[in-house]
Design a protein around this motif. Structure first.
Motif, mmCIF file in Angstrom:
data_model
loop_
_atom_site.group_PDB
_atom_site.id
_atom_site.type_symbol
_atom_site.label_atom_id
_atom_site.label_comp_id
_atom_site.label_asym_id
_atom_site.label_seq_id
_atom_site.Cartn_x
_atom_site.Cartn_y
_atom_site.Cartn_z
ATOM 1 N N VAL A 152 24.057 31.340 18.908
ATOM 2 C CA VAL A 152 24.398 30.375 17.857
ATOM 3 C C VAL A 152 24.258 28.955 18.397
ATOM 4 C CG1 VAL A 152 26.248 29.494 16.366
ATOM 5 C CG2 VAL A 152 25.941 31.960 16.628
ATOM 6 N N LEU A 153 24.833 28.706 19.568
ATOM 7 C CA LEU A 153 24.783 27.358 20.145
ATOM 8 C C LEU A 153 23.353 26.929 20.470
ATOM 9 C CD1 LEU A 153 27.880 27.558 22.536
ATOM 10 C CD2 LEU A 153 27.751 26.543 20.246
ATOM 11 N N ILE A 154 22.573 27.836 21.047
ATOM 12 C CA ILE A 154 21.184 27.511 21.390
ATOM 13 C C ILE A 154 20.371 27.258 20.125
ATOM 14 C CG2 ILE A 154 19.063 28.441 22.408
ATOM 15 C CD1 ILE A 154 20.963 29.975 24.390
ATOM 16 N N SER A 155 20.583 28.091 19.114
ATOM 17 C CA SER A 155 19.842 27.918 17.862
ATOM 18 C C SER A 155 20.206 26.608 17.173
ATOM 19 C CB SER A 155 20.099 29.105 16.927
ATOM 20 O OG SER A 155 19.568 30.284 17.480
ATOM 21 N N LEU A 156 21.487 26.241 17.208
ATOM 22 C CA LEU A 156 21.891 24.968 16.616
ATOM 23 C C LEU A 156 21.294 23.787 17.384
ATOM 24 C CD1 LEU A 156 25.608 25.671 15.607
ATOM 25 C CD2 LEU A 156 23.607 25.429 14.096
ATOM 26 N N LEU A 157 21.204 23.902 18.707
ATOM 27 C CA LEU A 157 20.547 22.865 19.505
ATOM 28 C C LEU A 157 19.080 22.744 19.107
ATOM 29 C CD1 LEU A 157 20.393 20.826 21.859
ATOM 30 C CD2 LEU A 157 19.948 22.794 23.363
ATOM 31 N N MET A 158 18.409 23.890 18.979
ATOM 32 C CA MET A 158 17.000 23.859 18.568
ATOM 33 C C MET A 158 16.853 23.285 17.162
ATOM 34 S SD MET A 158 15.548 27.427 20.202
ATOM 35 C CE MET A 158 14.189 27.454 19.073
ATOM 36 N N ALA A 159 17.786 23.601 16.269
ATOM 37 C CA ALA A 159 17.736 23.049 14.911
ATOM 38 C C ALA A 159 17.901 21.531 14.943
ATOM 39 C CB ALA A 159 18.820 23.691 14.043
ATOM 40 N N ALA A 160 18.811 21.047 15.776
ATOM 41 C CA ALA A 160 19.009 19.597 15.879
ATOM 42 C C ALA A 160 17.748 18.920 16.419
ATOM 43 C CB ALA A 160 20.209 19.293 16.783
ATOM 44 N N ILE A 161 17.104 19.536 17.392
ATOM 45 C CA ILE A 161 15.875 18.960 17.946
ATOM 46 C C ILE A 161 14.754 19.018 16.908
ATOM 47 C CG2 ILE A 161 14.102 19.219 19.733
ATOM 48 C CD1 ILE A 161 16.376 20.276 21.573
ATOM 49 N N ALA A 162 14.679 20.121 16.160
ATOM 50 C CA ALA A 162 13.656 20.229 15.106
ATOM 51 C C ALA A 162 13.898 19.180 14.024
ATOM 52 C CB ALA A 162 13.656 21.631 14.514
ATOM 53 N N LEU A 163 15.154 18.929 13.690
ATOM 54 C CA LEU A 163 15.467 17.892 12.703
ATOM 55 C C LEU A 163 15.047 16.521 13.226
ATOM 56 C CD1 LEU A 163 16.704 17.097 10.000
ATOM 57 C CD2 LEU A 163 18.927 16.967 11.157
ATOM 58 N N TRP A 164 15.312 16.255 14.498
ATOM 59 C CA TRP A 164 14.880 15.005 15.121
ATOM 60 C C TRP A 164 13.362 14.880 15.054
ATOM 61 C CZ3 TRP A 164 13.201 14.488 20.630
ATOM 62 C CH2 TRP A 164 12.972 13.158 20.982
ATOM 63 N N GLY A 165 12.649 15.959 15.379
ATOM 64 C CA GLY A 165 11.192 15.938 15.293
ATOM 65 C C GLY A 165 10.705 15.751 13.873
ATOM 66 N N LEU A 187 20.824 44.103 16.338
ATOM 67 C CA LEU A 187 21.003 42.705 15.930
ATOM 68 C C LEU A 187 20.540 41.747 17.026
ATOM 69 C CD1 LEU A 187 24.430 42.649 14.029
ATOM 70 C CD2 LEU A 187 22.156 42.242 13.090
ATOM 71 N N CYS A 188 20.747 42.118 18.284
ATOM 72 C CA CYS A 188 20.268 41.287 19.388
ATOM 73 C C CYS A 188 18.750 41.162 19.341
ATOM 74 C CB CYS A 188 20.671 41.888 20.735
ATOM 75 S SG CYS A 188 22.436 41.914 21.061
ATOM 76 N N LEU A 189 18.087 42.283 19.092
ATOM 77 C CA LEU A 189 16.626 42.268 19.027
ATOM 78 C C LEU A 189 16.137 41.420 17.862
ATOM 79 C CD1 LEU A 189 15.894 45.997 19.897
ATOM 80 C CD2 LEU A 189 15.559 43.999 21.368
ATOM 81 N N GLU A 190 16.828 41.480 16.728
ATOM 82 C CA GLU A 190 16.439 40.668 15.576
ATOM 83 C C GLU A 190 16.606 39.180 15.854
ATOM 84 O OE1 GLU A 190 18.260 41.886 11.887
ATOM 85 O OE2 GLU A 190 17.766 43.992 12.265
ATOM 86 N N GLN A 191 17.588 38.816 16.668
ATOM 87 C CA GLN A 191 17.803 37.406 16.980
ATOM 88 C C GLN A 191 16.677 36.840 17.847
ATOM 89 O OE1 GLN A 191 22.123 36.486 17.893
ATOM 90 N NE2 GLN A 191 22.205 38.706 17.547
ATOM 91 N N ARG A 192 15.915 37.689 18.477
ATOM 92 C CA ARG A 192 14.796 37.221 19.299
ATOM 93 C C ARG A 192 13.605 36.789 18.448
ATOM 94 N NH1 ARG A 192 14.672 41.594 24.311
ATOM 95 N NH2 ARG A 192 16.869 41.358 24.860
ATOM 96 N N TYR A 193 13.518 37.253 17.219
ATOM 97 C CA TYR A 193 12.354 36.941 16.375
ATOM 98 C C TYR A 193 12.140 35.437 16.223
ATOM 99 C CZ TYR A 193 12.509 41.873 14.859
ATOM 100 O OH TYR A 193 12.515 43.236 14.815
ATOM 101 N N TRP A 252 22.604 31.457 11.890
ATOM 102 C CA TRP A 252 23.377 32.258 10.942
ATOM 103 C C TRP A 252 23.443 33.715 11.409
ATOM 104 C CZ3 TRP A 252 22.438 36.644 8.214
ATOM 105 C CH2 TRP A 252 23.416 37.009 7.286
ATOM 106 N N LEU A 253 22.309 34.281 11.824
ATOM 107 C CA LEU A 253 22.285 35.674 12.282
ATOM 108 C C LEU A 253 23.157 35.860 13.513
ATOM 109 C CD1 LEU A 253 21.162 38.521 11.910
ATOM 110 C CD2 LEU A 253 19.164 37.829 13.256
ATOM 111 N N GLY A 254 23.103 34.921 14.448
ATOM 112 C CA GLY A 254 23.962 34.987 15.627
ATOM 113 C C GLY A 254 25.434 34.897 15.250
ATOM 114 N N GLY A 255 25.762 34.023 14.284
ATOM 115 C CA GLY A 255 27.146 33.920 13.814
ATOM 116 C C GLY A 255 27.608 35.208 13.145
ATOM 117 N N TYR A 256 26.726 35.796 12.357
ATOM 118 C CA TYR A 256 27.044 37.089 11.732
ATOM 119 C C TYR A 256 27.302 38.138 12.809
ATOM 120 C CZ TYR A 256 26.111 41.582 9.473
ATOM 121 O OH TYR A 256 26.193 42.882 9.049
#
Length: 182
Positions: free
Chosen positions: A158-171, A50-56, A97-101
């Motif tokens: 999860v936290l890093i991905s949510l930060l990236m999602a917020a920045i992507a939404l801003w962009g 699962l860790c490896l999948e989160q890197r994708y 979501w994957l990190g939360g799972y």
């Protein structure tokens, strides 16, 4: 006074939210992967499946972030920027979501995939069992190898991905609001 000195490149970055967002996503993704490789290669904390999948998502975000930054720098059509940020946003949310799972599997809230958290299956015949146990190291998805402030690496993902999602939404919003001349 030349045009270049009147509008230096760093001023253009600050004036272009889509460019700034793309660069931030790229840097965060690269730093996150560097951190994952540090844990794996230097601290010898081996990743589970699962860790490896989160890197994708990070492997996608780096080249797409660079491409999006180039598109924003070159004042590409708004639709291209919007599409690029939409992909980055979806990838980051999917990864959160994957990190939360994965974090839920670690906390035993729900079962994880059988290949990394179920019972250990066929190890072969008894004759070569000891040989196989010496050479095979099973990294389980439901066992935390490292925590800091109560969070595992999956929790930080999860936290890093949510930060990236917020920045992507801003962009995304910046690209959608963008005027034709930047």
């Amino acid at each position: 006074m030349t045009l270049a000195s009147a509008n230096p490149p760093h001023a253009r970055i600050a004036e272009t939210p889509a460019l700034l967002a793309a660069l931030a996503i790229t840097l965060i993704a690269a730093a996150t992967l560097a951190g994952a490789w540090f844990f794996e290669l230097v601290l010898d904390i081996k990743p589970c499946p699962l860790c490896l999948e989160q890197r994708y998502a990070y492997y996608l975000a780096i080249p797409l972030g660079v491409l999006t930054a180039l598109l924003a720098w070159r004042s590409a059509p708004r639709r291209l920027l919007i599409a690029a940020f939409a992909i980055l946003l979806l990838a980051a949310l999917g990864n959160a979501w994957l990190g939360g799972y994965h974090a839920g599997v670690e906390w035993k809230f729900w079962p994880g995939p059988t290949d990394c958290s179920g019972p250990i299956g066929n190890l072969g015949s008894a004759g070569n069992l000891l040989e196989r146990l010496d050479t095979v190291k099973v990294v389980r998805c439901d066992e935390v190898q490292w925590r800091f402030l109560g969070l595992s690496l999956a929790g930080y993902n999860v936290l890093i991905s949510l930060l990236m999602a917020a920045i992507a939404l801003w962009g995304f919003v910046a690209a959608a609001k963008r005027q034709t001349s930047w």
